[in-house]
Enzyme design. Structure first.
Site, short mmCIF file in Angstrom:
data_model
loop_
_atom_site.label_atom_id
_atom_site.label_comp_id
_atom_site.label_asym_id
_atom_site.label_seq_id
_atom_site.Cartn_x
_atom_site.Cartn_y
_atom_site.Cartn_z
N ARG A 20 31.71 63.59 11.55
CA ARG A 20 30.67 63.37 10.87
C ARG A 20 31.11 63.48 9.31
O ARG A 20 30.28 64.00 8.50
CB ARG A 20 29.74 64.28 11.06
N ARG A 80 24.97 64.15 5.72
CA ARG A 80 24.00 64.68 5.02
C ARG A 80 24.52 65.90 4.13
O ARG A 80 23.86 66.30 3.21
CB ARG A 80 22.79 65.29 5.98
N ARG A 125 21.10 57.22 1.79
CA ARG A 125 20.32 57.40 2.96
C ARG A 125 18.73 56.98 2.70
O ARG A 125 17.99 56.41 3.36
CB ARG A 125 20.36 58.65 3.40
N ASP A 152 26.39 54.68 14.94
CA ASP A 152 26.06 55.72 15.84
C ASP A 152 26.21 55.27 17.37
O ASP A 152 26.07 54.11 17.36
CB ASP A 152 24.37 56.28 15.68
N TYR A 196 21.03 60.02 27.08
CA TYR A 196 19.76 59.63 26.03
C TYR A 196 19.00 58.49 26.50
O TYR A 196 17.89 58.51 26.09
CB TYR A 196 20.73 59.07 24.60
O1 1CP Z 1 31.03 60.18 10.09
C1 1CP Z 1 30.99 59.98 10.96
O2 1CP Z 1 31.39 60.68 11.77
C2 1CP Z 1 30.46 58.66 11.61
C3 1CP Z 1 29.14 58.29 11.84
C4 1CP Z 1 28.55 58.96 13.00
C5 1CP Z 1 29.29 59.20 14.40
C6 1CP Z 1 30.55 59.08 14.96
C7 1CP Z 1 27.19 59.40 13.27
C8 1CP Z 1 26.39 59.11 12.13
N1 1CP Z 1 26.89 59.53 14.79
C9 1CP Z 1 28.05 59.65 15.54
C10 1CP Z 1 28.00 59.91 16.86
C11 1CP Z 1 27.12 60.26 17.68
N2 1CP Z 1 25.83 60.11 17.51
C12 1CP Z 1 27.36 61.38 18.75
C13 1CP Z 1 28.64 61.72 19.13
C14 1CP Z 1 29.25 62.91 18.61
C15 1CP Z 1 28.33 63.97 18.35
O3 1CP Z 1 28.43 64.76 19.67
O4 1CP Z 1 27.71 64.70 17.42
C16 1CP Z 1 26.09 61.79 19.20
C17 1CP Z 1 25.76 62.59 20.42
C18 1CP Z 1 25.01 60.73 18.61
C19 1CP Z 1 23.62 60.94 18.84
C20 1CP Z 1 22.56 61.42 17.45
N3 1CP Z 1 22.63 60.55 16.28
C21 1CP Z 1 21.87 62.55 17.36
C22 1CP Z 1 21.74 63.51 18.43
C23 1CP Z 1 22.41 64.62 18.68
C24 1CP Z 1 22.10 65.58 19.75
O5 1CP Z 1 22.33 66.67 19.39
O6 1CP Z 1 21.53 64.92 20.62
C25 1CP Z 1 21.52 62.45 15.89
C26 1CP Z 1 20.71 63.44 15.37
C27 1CP Z 1 22.14 61.33 15.38
C28 1CP Z 1 21.75 60.79 13.94
C29 1CP Z 1 22.83 60.52 13.09
N4 1CP Z 1 24.04 59.95 13.45
C30 1CP Z 1 24.87 59.83 12.31
C31 1CP Z 1 24.48 60.89 11.26
C32 1CP Z 1 24.98 60.94 9.87
C33 1CP Z 1 23.10 61.08 11.85
C34 1CP Z 1 21.97 62.05 10.99
C35 1CP Z 1 20.76 60.92 10.68
C36 1CP Z 1 20.69 60.70 9.26
O7 1CP Z 1 21.39 60.93 8.20
O8 1CP Z 1 19.14 60.62 9.20
#
Ligand code: 1CP
Length: 341
Positions: free
Chosen positions: A24, A28, A37, A74, A150
């Site tokens: 990540r 944010r 964003r 994502d 999910y």
């Molecule tokens: O910089 C990076 O790492 C690249 C981008 C990236 C990656 C690899 C994002 C952007 N998401 C992910 C993977 C991801 N998404 C995972 C696997 C890694 C982990 O366990 O965190 C998972 C479970 C998700 C699902 C997801 N996406 C959630 C739910 C998490 C949960 O606790 O259930 C959420 C809130 C997101 C949104 C998201 N994805 C990425 C960002 C920057 C965001 C935030 C949203 C935003 O900016 O508005």
């Protein structure tokens, strides 16, 4: 031999300092991310806009000169690409229409997957042409089990009861969903390699909630197939697995899946990992993300111990899970400088 430190680490080389990137790393906690964003529309609009997705992937590389960039996207673009309804509610996380019936699976549009995900593949292609020559490009997908949770829960979950109910009560339906997701993941990751990804990471964020037998069947087995098929087709590709929370099963996971790299969550004891996992695969991890938000000497000490214990073998410095949004960007700077000191 490549000069990219990440690829050398994944080929088994020990380096001092080790390569570093952070899960990540785009997101944010960076003001420049929040600005893009806000102008993108929804989160999925950002994922499907190659101009903006390329820009936010580059942002942390510009600031910290990380040894790898991870595609900005994502894991939930795969269910979306299969035709399910997916949205991200501000402050609530992802919302999907839950899957519960065989007819839901009949509606999954496997043929349309790569067409729908074309904008993401375009982002990969542009990144491979624009990243600094020292920076490796990481593509990724969610592992089938984590993506399935999910799709079945309709979003995030605390106890994953609906997913486990389907796994035990409707085993044929669940197995069919897992097979579709495994094949979709292979097709999607193969397309990322064709577009220029040099490393693939599979996020099995919720593998740690599975009992032993189910972990083998639904976290390890699909990954065995994913690694074998991708390596048969693209022998040079490096693959990193992240079975978060796997505990003692980390060792079974590494042995069975034959991943090149294994990403450790912050609970994995370092000496145990050095002894039991590092002879088999390159280690990646595993600082507690909250420690990076805290910063200061607590962070410095943890970094030093990490480098002392894992730095004697093939290693990639990283976190045990993603950076949290409240992390001060200057703490990331401190972390990277400490690793490269
Ligand atoms: O910089 C990076 O790492 C690249 C981008 C990236 C990656 C690899 C994002 C952007 N998401 C992910 C993977 C991801 N998404 C995972 C696997 C890694 C982990 O366990 O965190 C998972 C479970 C998700 C699902 C997801 N996406 C959630 C739910 C998490 C949960 O606790 O259930 C959420 C809130 C997101 C949104 C998201 N994805 C990425 C960002 C920057 C965001 C935030 C949203 C935003 O900016 O508005």
């Amino acid at each position: 031999m490549t000069t990219k430190k990440l690829l050398r680490a994944l080929a088994g080389e020990t380096q001092s300092p080790p390569p570093v990137w952070l899960m990540r790393q785009a997101g944010r906690y960076l003001p420049e991310y929040r600005q893009i964003r806000a102008q993108a529309g929804t989160f999925l609009d950002l994922c499907y806009n190659p101009d903006l997705a390329v820009e936010v992937t580059h942002q942390p590389i510009r600031r910290y000169n990380f040894d790898a960039a991870i595609l900005f996207s994502d894991i939930l673009v795969v269910p979306h690409g299969l035709g399910r309804t997916v949205s991200f509610k501000e402050g609530e996380g992802p919302v999907l229409t839950p899957i519960g019936l065989a007819t839901d699976l009949d509606g999954l549009d496997i043929q349309g997957l790569l067409t729908r995900l074309q904008p993401v593949l375009e982002t990969v292609k542009r990144l491979s042409q624009t990243l600094p020559s020292s920076c490796a490009l990481i593509g990724f997908a969610g592992a089938p089990w984590t993506v399935a949770t999910y799709m079945i829960e309709g979003g995030s979950s605390k106890d994953f009861a609906a997913s486990k109910r389907m796994m035990w009560n409707q085993p044929d339906l669940f197995a069919r969903l897992m097979e579709i997701l495994t094949d979709a993941t292979i097709a999607y990751l193969g397309a990322q390699v064709e577009a220029g990804a040099e490393v693939l990471q599979l996020f099995d964020s919720w593998s740690g909630i599975l009992p032993e037998e189910e972990f083998k069947r639904w976290s390890i087995s699909p990954m065995v197939k994913i690694v074998a098929e991708l390596k048969a087709k693209y022998p040079a590709i490096k693959i990193v697995g992240f079975p978060k929370g796997a505990g003692l099963m980390y060792r079974n996971y590494v042995i069975d899946t034959k991943v090149d790299g294994i990403s450790l969550d912050w609970t994995v004891p370092l000496e145990w990992a050095a002894e039991n996992l590092q002879p088999l695969a390159t280690l990646q991890g595993n600082l507690d993300p909250i420690l990076v938000a805290v910063g200061g000497e607590a962070l410095d000490q943890a970094v030093d111990r990490l480098l002392t214990v894992l730095g004697k073998g093939p290693f990639i410095a990283n976190l045990g899970h993603g950076i949290i949004p409240s992390t001060p960007p200057e703490n990331v700077d401190r972390l990277v400088k400490r690793i490269r000191r």
